[in-house]
Scaffold this motif. Structure first.
Motif, PDB file in Angstrom:
ATOM      1  N   SER A 111       8.364   7.340  15.025  1.00  0.00           N
ATOM      2  CA  SER A 111       8.809   8.055  13.838  1.00  0.00           C
ATOM      3  C   SER A 111       8.556   7.185  12.619  1.00  0.00           C
ATOM      4  N   ARG A 112       8.743   7.763  11.462  1.00  0.00           N
ATOM      5  CA  ARG A 112       8.555   7.011  10.223  1.00  0.00           C
ATOM      6  C   ARG A 112       9.490   7.543   9.159  1.00  0.00           C
ATOM      7  N   ASP A 113       9.863   6.662   8.257  1.00  0.00           N
ATOM      8  CA  ASP A 113      10.643   7.038   7.088  1.00  0.00           C
ATOM      9  C   ASP A 113       9.824   6.630   5.874  1.00  0.00           C
ATOM     10  N   ASN A 114       9.166   7.596   5.263  1.00  0.00           N
ATOM     11  CA  ASN A 114       8.291   7.281   4.137  1.00  0.00           C
ATOM     12  C   ASN A 114       9.066   6.889   2.880  1.00  0.00           C
ATOM     13  N   THR A 115      10.348   7.183   2.851  1.00  0.00           N
ATOM     14  CA  THR A 115      11.154   6.747   1.701  1.00  0.00           C
ATOM     15  C   THR A 115      11.511   5.272   1.821  1.00  0.00           C
ATOM     16  N   LYS A 116      11.470   4.755   3.060  1.00  0.00           N
ATOM     17  CA  LYS A 116      11.787   3.343   3.291  1.00  0.00           C
ATOM     18  C   LYS A 116      10.557   2.524   3.672  1.00  0.00           C
ATOM     19  N   SER A 151       0.413  10.590   8.638  1.00  0.00           N
ATOM     20  CA  SER A 151       1.035  10.049   7.436  1.00  0.00           C
ATOM     21  C   SER A 151       2.330  10.760   7.060  1.00  0.00           C
ATOM     22  N   ASP A 152       2.375  12.068   7.276  1.00  0.00           N
ATOM     23  CA  ASP A 152       3.577  12.826   6.922  1.00  0.00           C
ATOM     24  C   ASP A 152       4.521  13.012   8.093  1.00  0.00           C
ATOM     25  N   GLY A 153       4.211  12.402   9.228  1.00  0.00           N
ATOM     26  CA  GLY A 153       5.054  12.506  10.413  1.00  0.00           C
ATOM     27  C   GLY A 153       4.924  13.814  11.163  1.00  0.00           C
ATOM     28  N   SER A 154       3.966  14.661  10.764  1.00  0.00           N
ATOM     29  CA  SER A 154       3.878  15.996  11.349  1.00  0.00           C
ATOM     30  C   SER A 154       3.345  16.005  12.774  1.00  0.00           C
ATOM     31  N   ASP A 155       2.577  15.003  13.129  1.00  0.00           N
ATOM     32  CA  ASP A 155       2.013  14.928  14.474  1.00  0.00           C
ATOM     33  C   ASP A 155       2.205  13.539  15.048  1.00  0.00           C
ATOM     34  N   THR A 156       2.555  13.503  16.335  1.00  0.00           N
ATOM     35  CA  THR A 156       2.731  12.239  17.037  1.00  0.00           C
ATOM     36  C   THR A 156       1.949  12.259  18.343  1.00  0.00           C
ATOM     37  N   TYR A 157       1.540  11.095  18.785  1.00  0.00           N
ATOM     38  CA  TYR A 157       0.706  10.970  19.970  1.00  0.00           C
ATOM     39  C   TYR A 157       1.170   9.764  20.775  1.00  0.00           C
ATOM     40  N   TYR A 158       1.015   9.871  22.098  1.00  0.00           N
ATOM     41  CA  TYR A 158       1.497   8.816  22.977  1.00  0.00           C
ATOM     42  C   TYR A 158       0.505   8.539  24.096  1.00  0.00           C
ATOM     43  N   ALA A 159       0.460   7.283  24.509  1.00  0.00           N
ATOM     44  CA  ALA A 159      -0.254   6.937  25.724  1.00  0.00           C
ATOM     45  C   ALA A 159       0.515   7.517  26.909  1.00  0.00           C
ATOM     46  N   ASP A 160      -0.212   7.859  27.960  1.00  0.00           N
ATOM     47  CA  ASP A 160       0.434   8.431  29.137  1.00  0.00           C
ATOM     48  C   ASP A 160       1.496   7.497  29.713  1.00  0.00           C
ATOM     49  N   SER A 161       1.288   6.205  29.572  1.00  0.00           N
ATOM     50  CA  SER A 161       2.194   5.217  30.150  1.00  0.00           C
ATOM     51  C   SER A 161       3.576   5.219  29.503  1.00  0.00           C
ATOM     52  N   VAL A 162       3.683   5.788  28.301  1.00  0.00           N
ATOM     53  CA  VAL A 162       4.977   5.769  27.601  1.00  0.00           C
ATOM     54  C   VAL A 162       5.481   7.160  27.260  1.00  0.00           C
ATOM     55  N   PHE A 164       0.854  -1.189   0.000  1.00  0.00           N
ATOM     56  CA  PHE A 164       0.000   0.000   0.000  1.00  0.00           C
ATOM     57  C   PHE A 164       0.890   1.239   0.000  1.00  0.00           C
ATOM     58  N   THR A 165       0.277   2.397  -0.216  1.00  0.00           N
ATOM     59  CA  THR A 165       1.028   3.647  -0.239  1.00  0.00           C
ATOM     60  C   THR A 165       1.246   4.110   1.194  1.00  0.00           C
ATOM     61  N   PHE A 166       2.364   3.691   1.755  1.00  0.00           N
ATOM     62  CA  PHE A 166       2.667   3.909   3.174  1.00  0.00           C
ATOM     63  C   PHE A 166       2.547   5.378   3.554  1.00  0.00           C
ATOM     64  N   SER A 167       3.029   6.261   2.701  1.00  0.00           N
ATOM     65  CA  SER A 167       3.065   7.687   3.027  1.00  0.00           C
ATOM     66  C   SER A 167       1.687   8.330   3.096  1.00  0.00           C
ATOM     67  N   SER A 168       0.647   7.601   2.784  1.00  0.00           N
ATOM     68  CA  SER A 168      -0.713   8.160   2.787  1.00  0.00           C
ATOM     69  C   SER A 168      -1.499   7.860   4.053  1.00  0.00           C
ATOM     70  N   TYR A 169      -0.931   7.080   4.944  1.00  0.00           N
ATOM     71  CA  TYR A 169      -1.719   6.614   6.080  1.00  0.00           C
ATOM     72  C   TYR A 169      -1.046   6.853   7.425  1.00  0.00           C
ATOM     73  N   ALA A 170      -1.854   7.285   8.387  1.00  0.00           N
ATOM     74  CA  ALA A 170      -1.386   7.325   9.759  1.00  0.00           C
ATOM     75  C   ALA A 170      -1.184   5.894  10.255  1.00  0.00           C
ATOM     76  N   MET A 171      -0.216   5.749  11.136  1.00  0.00           N
ATOM     77  CA  MET A 171       0.131   4.426  11.645  1.00  0.00           C
ATOM     78  C   MET A 171       0.184   4.466  13.164  1.00  0.00           C
ATOM     79  N   SER A 172       0.060   3.306  13.769  1.00  0.00           N
ATOM     80  CA  SER A 172       0.091   3.214  15.225  1.00  0.00           C
ATOM     81  C   SER A 172       0.920   2.034  15.684  1.00  0.00           C
ATOM     82  N   TRP A 173       1.344   2.130  16.925  1.00  0.00           N
ATOM     83  CA  TRP A 173       1.889   0.987  17.666  1.00  0.00           C
ATOM     84  C   TRP A 173       0.913   0.672  18.801  1.00  0.00           C
TER      85      TRP A 173
END
Length: 125
Positions: free
Chosen positions: A71-76, A53-64, A27-36
């Motif tokens: 992070s993401r590398d859309n070229t890879k 999708s563009d790495g501009s915003d990140t979010y975390y659970a309070d526990s971590v 799939f077009t990785f750079s088009s989608y937000a991803m989670s752990w």
């Protein structure tokens, strides 16, 4: 077909670090937000972190928050989770997951359409 393959898990000592990777394909990785997310033994699935999708915003659970960095590398076509100051309670099977959109509301419950098989993280002395 869509594939998400996690790697980088293993055994770490408390206070140590690990870096997880999630290699995406089909799939077009750079088009989608991803989670752990993670699942500890005997517990339910816990969302850990998300990134637009563009790495501009990140979010975390309070526990971590303050210890983990997504992070993401859309070229890879690769998603990462840098985990520092690990605690025994971070022991879990860690999954990466693909959302349906480039940006999602991580304060709610984003929908996911694909998940990886997981990589085990064990934090123990």
């Amino acid at each position: 077909q869509v594939q998400l393959v996690e790697s980088g898990g293993g055994l770490a000592q408390p206070g140590g670090s690990l870096r997880l990777s999630c290699a995406a394909s089909g799939f077009t990785f750079s088009s989608y937000a991803m989670s752990w997310a993670r699942q500890a033994p005997g517990k339910g699935l816990e969302w850990v972190s998300g990134i637009y999708s563009d790495g501009s915003d990140t979010y975390y659970a309070d526990s971590v928050k303050g210890r983990f960095t997504i992070s993401r590398d859309n070229t890879k076509n690769t998603l990462y989770l840098q985990m520092n100051s690990l605690k025994p309670e971070d022991t879990a099977l860690y999954f990466c997951a693909k959302t349906l959109y480039g940006a999602v509301d991580y304060s709610g419950s984003p929908e996911y359409d694909y998940w990886g098989q997981g990589t085990q993280v064990t934090v123990s002395s």
